[in-house]
Scaffold this active site. Structure first.
Site, short mmCIF file in Angstrom:
data_model
loop_
_atom_site.label_atom_id
_atom_site.label_comp_id
_atom_site.label_asym_id
_atom_site.label_seq_id
_atom_site.Cartn_x
_atom_site.Cartn_y
_atom_site.Cartn_z
N TYR A 155 80.18 -64.44 -6.79
CA TYR A 155 81.62 -64.49 -7.02
C TYR A 155 82.07 -63.17 -7.62
O TYR A 155 81.48 -62.70 -8.61
CB TYR A 155 82.00 -65.66 -7.95
CG TYR A 155 81.73 -66.99 -7.27
CD1 TYR A 155 82.68 -67.56 -6.43
CD2 TYR A 155 80.50 -67.63 -7.40
CE1 TYR A 155 82.41 -68.74 -5.74
CE2 TYR A 155 80.22 -68.81 -6.73
CZ TYR A 155 81.19 -69.36 -5.90
OH TYR A 155 80.93 -70.52 -5.21
N SER A 156 83.11 -62.58 -7.03
CA SER A 156 83.66 -61.34 -7.58
C SER A 156 84.24 -61.64 -8.95
O SER A 156 84.91 -62.66 -9.14
CB SER A 156 84.81 -60.82 -6.71
OG SER A 156 84.42 -60.73 -5.38
N CYS A 336 89.11 -56.84 0.44
CA CYS A 336 88.29 -57.92 -0.10
C CYS A 336 88.88 -59.27 0.28
O CYS A 336 90.10 -59.48 0.22
CB CYS A 336 88.20 -57.78 -1.63
SG CYS A 336 86.95 -58.87 -2.33
N GLU A 376 84.45 -55.35 0.85
CA GLU A 376 83.58 -56.47 0.45
C GLU A 376 84.20 -57.76 0.98
O GLU A 376 85.17 -58.28 0.42
CB GLU A 376 83.43 -56.55 -1.07
CG GLU A 376 82.42 -57.61 -1.46
CD GLU A 376 81.85 -57.35 -2.85
OE1 GLU A 376 80.83 -56.64 -2.95
OE2 GLU A 376 82.45 -57.84 -3.80
N TYR A 378 83.39 -61.75 2.74
CA TYR A 378 82.35 -62.79 2.71
C TYR A 378 82.72 -64.02 3.55
O TYR A 378 83.81 -64.12 4.01
CB TYR A 378 82.08 -63.22 1.26
CG TYR A 378 83.31 -63.35 0.37
CD1 TYR A 378 84.07 -64.52 0.34
CD2 TYR A 378 83.72 -62.29 -0.45
CE1 TYR A 378 85.18 -64.63 -0.48
CE2 TYR A 378 84.83 -62.40 -1.26
CZ TYR A 378 85.56 -63.57 -1.28
OH TYR A 378 86.66 -63.68 -2.09
P1 FAD Z 1 78.18 -74.28 0.26
O1 FAD Z 1 77.63 -75.51 -0.32
O2 FAD Z 1 77.34 -73.05 0.28
O3 FAD Z 1 78.73 -74.59 1.71
C1 FAD Z 1 79.24 -73.54 2.54
C2 FAD Z 1 80.23 -74.13 3.53
O4 FAD Z 1 79.57 -75.03 4.39
C3 FAD Z 1 81.36 -74.92 2.86
O5 FAD Z 1 82.57 -74.61 3.49
C4 FAD Z 1 80.97 -76.38 3.10
O6 FAD Z 1 82.11 -77.23 3.16
C5 FAD Z 1 80.27 -76.28 4.44
N1 FAD Z 1 79.27 -77.35 4.67
C6 FAD Z 1 78.43 -77.91 3.78
N2 FAD Z 1 77.65 -78.85 4.37
C7 FAD Z 1 78.00 -78.87 5.67
C8 FAD Z 1 77.56 -79.59 6.80
N3 FAD Z 1 76.58 -80.50 6.73
N4 FAD Z 1 78.16 -79.34 7.98
C9 FAD Z 1 79.13 -78.42 8.10
N5 FAD Z 1 79.59 -77.69 7.06
C10 FAD Z 1 79.03 -77.91 5.87
N6 FAD Z 1 84.20 -67.16 -3.17
C11 FAD Z 1 85.28 -67.37 -3.96
O7 FAD Z 1 85.84 -68.48 -3.96
N7 FAD Z 1 85.73 -66.40 -4.81
C12 FAD Z 1 85.17 -65.17 -4.88
O8 FAD Z 1 85.62 -64.29 -5.64
C13 FAD Z 1 84.04 -64.92 -4.05
N8 FAD Z 1 83.42 -63.72 -4.07
C14 FAD Z 1 82.35 -63.48 -3.27
C15 FAD Z 1 81.75 -62.23 -3.31
C16 FAD Z 1 80.68 -61.95 -2.48
C17 FAD Z 1 80.06 -60.57 -2.52
C18 FAD Z 1 80.19 -62.95 -1.61
C19 FAD Z 1 79.02 -62.67 -0.71
C20 FAD Z 1 80.77 -64.20 -1.58
C21 FAD Z 1 81.86 -64.49 -2.40
N9 FAD Z 1 82.46 -65.75 -2.40
C22 FAD Z 1 83.57 -65.97 -3.20
C23 FAD Z 1 81.95 -66.87 -1.58
C24 FAD Z 1 80.97 -67.72 -2.43
O9 FAD Z 1 79.80 -66.97 -2.71
C25 FAD Z 1 80.52 -69.02 -1.76
O10 FAD Z 1 80.00 -68.69 -0.49
C26 FAD Z 1 81.61 -70.05 -1.58
O11 FAD Z 1 82.16 -70.43 -2.83
C27 FAD Z 1 81.04 -71.34 -0.91
O12 FAD Z 1 79.95 -71.78 -1.68
P2 FAD Z 1 79.72 -73.34 -1.95
O13 FAD Z 1 78.45 -73.48 -2.68
O14 FAD Z 1 80.94 -73.96 -2.53
O15 FAD Z 1 79.58 -73.89 -0.47
#
Ligand code: FAD
Length: 378
Positions: A155-156, A336, A376, A378
């Protein structure tokens, strides 16, 4: 201490009670003192109009009229001393256990989806620079690797190195809940909702959280030239690093960084209820009109010149003459947000360059070579 911008934000918060309070479900940890927080009054205080809150507000109001341009002192200034940014102080195998200070919903009822502002207390143990990210390890077991923890999510960081409390002890994140809707029924399927984003947005003050990092060098704010131009293009939570830059530039009194350049933020979201940190950015426009520009693209509320939805690339096109000139003069440009934003932006820049008789691919190569181009997504 006088804190003019913070005061402005607080006064605005009360004056625009309907607009701001509907957005703020603010859960503040009473154990941590925020005598310099830019939004020092919890919504509970504002709602009840408690005498302590009203007194605080009066004091802040006076400071607005007395010193509209004074910035907030920050500490510890030793955070300016390092020559290189801190990197990976905590790794996934040995994360740092931090504490949630507050979780605030940033959006209104008409926003499609929820985005939260989350303040984390790291007690100064996980220092970072503006534009870096933290990793978060959500609690529980990794479904793909039974017995092992979840993978780290990045997360940024949305605050400066001094945090929202200006004391170097906290970091803030801007997190959008990942919600899964079944494509056939259109209904939410909670079992498939994002693990970490929902954990963060559901967390409560005092909860413990495992963090790693800080990581990332791509989005660091170059400070060698305090008169530089910084063009920031954000969609949704992509605004996070830019909130950090802008607080450093306009809100904080950092003795070694006196900004005299131009910061220009383009923010793309769905509608006005989805705007993030709008009060904060609007206050800079009033206080620093010569150094700050702020353009919003509201895809579901505004139309572009062709009658289609207004996206950030349409705003870029609208100001393309100025943007290209600024880039030619050495401006930094940052992008971003979600990955999906880049193709539309690249197409627009390529088209505009063509109309100007320039070769976009050659220009892009040069911008990258000059370290003016920062992405950046994602
Ligand atoms: P996950 O559990 O990882 O799931 C990912 C997606 O898959 C979700 O949409 C979920 O609904 C879907 N999913 C889960 N299970 C299933 C299934 N069985 N079938 C289909 N779909 C499914 N995010 C921010 O909100 N703010 C930020 O500032 C931010 N900064 C970032 C910076 C960088 C450099 C990077 C790489 C990413 C950033 N992200 C940011 C994104 C963040 O890291 C996460 O990827 C995001 O919050 C989703 O993670 P999660 O664990 O909630 O979802």
């Amino acid at each position: 201490m006088v804190h003019a911008l913070g005061a402005q934000a607080s006064v605005t918060a009360l004056a625009r009670k309907d607009a701001s309070l509907r957005k703020a479900s603010f859960k503040e940890n009473k154990n941590i003192s925020f005598n310099k927080l830019w939004i020092p009054l919890s919504s509970a205080n504002l709602k009840s109009g408690s005498s302590a809150a009203m007194h605080h507000l009066k004091v802040l109001s006076m400071s607005v009229s007395q010193a509209t341009q004074r910035k907030t002192l920050v500490q510890p200034l030793e955070l300016e001393n390092a020559k290189e940014p801190p990197l990976n102080l905590y790794k996934p195998k040995e994360p740092y256990t931090a504490t949630i200070v507050s979780v605030e919903s940033l959006v209104g009822p008409k926003a499609p989806g929820e985005t939260c502002h989350i303040v984390i207390n790291h007690e100064g143990n996980v220092p970072y620079w503006e534009g870096q990210s933290y990793g978060i390890i959500p609690p529980g077991e990794n479904p793909k690797k039974p017995g092992l923890p979840h993978n780290v999510r990045l997360y940024s960081i949305a605050s400066t190195r001094y945090g929202d409390s200006f004391d170097g002890k906290t970091a803030s994140l801007c997190v959008r809940r990942a919600v899964y809707y079944d494509p056939e029924t259109g209904k939410e399927d909670a079992s498939k909702n994002g693990v970490c984003s929902n954990f963060l947005c559901d967390s409560k003050p005092g909860d413990k959280i495992q963090i790693t990092g800080p990581s990332g060098k791509i989005m660091l704010l170059p400070e060698d030239d305090p008169n530089a131009t910084h063009i920031m293009i954000a969609t949704g939570t992509g605004v996070a690093p830019f909130r950090g830059y802008l607080r450093r530039i306009f809100m904080e009194d950092v003795p070694t960084y006196k900004f005299g350049g131009l910061a220009w933020l383009f923010l793309g979201v769905a509608n006005s209820d989805s705007l993030l940190y709008d009060d904060e950015f609007s206050s800079y426009l009033k206080t620093f009109p010569d150094n700050f520009r702020y353009d919003k693209a509201l895809s579901r509320e505004q139309q572009n010149k062709n009658g289609g939805k207004m996206y950030v690339q349409d705003k870029i096109e609208e100001y393309s003459d100025e943007i290209f000139k600024l880039l030619d003069g050495g401006a930094h440009i940052y992008f971003c947000g979600l990955k999906g934003m880049m193709p539309g932006i690249q197409d627009t820049l390529k088209r505009v360059a063509g109309q100007r008789g320039e070769n976009w691919d050659a220009k892009l190569t040069q911008l990258k070579k000059n370290k003016q181009w920062h992405v950046e997504v994602y």
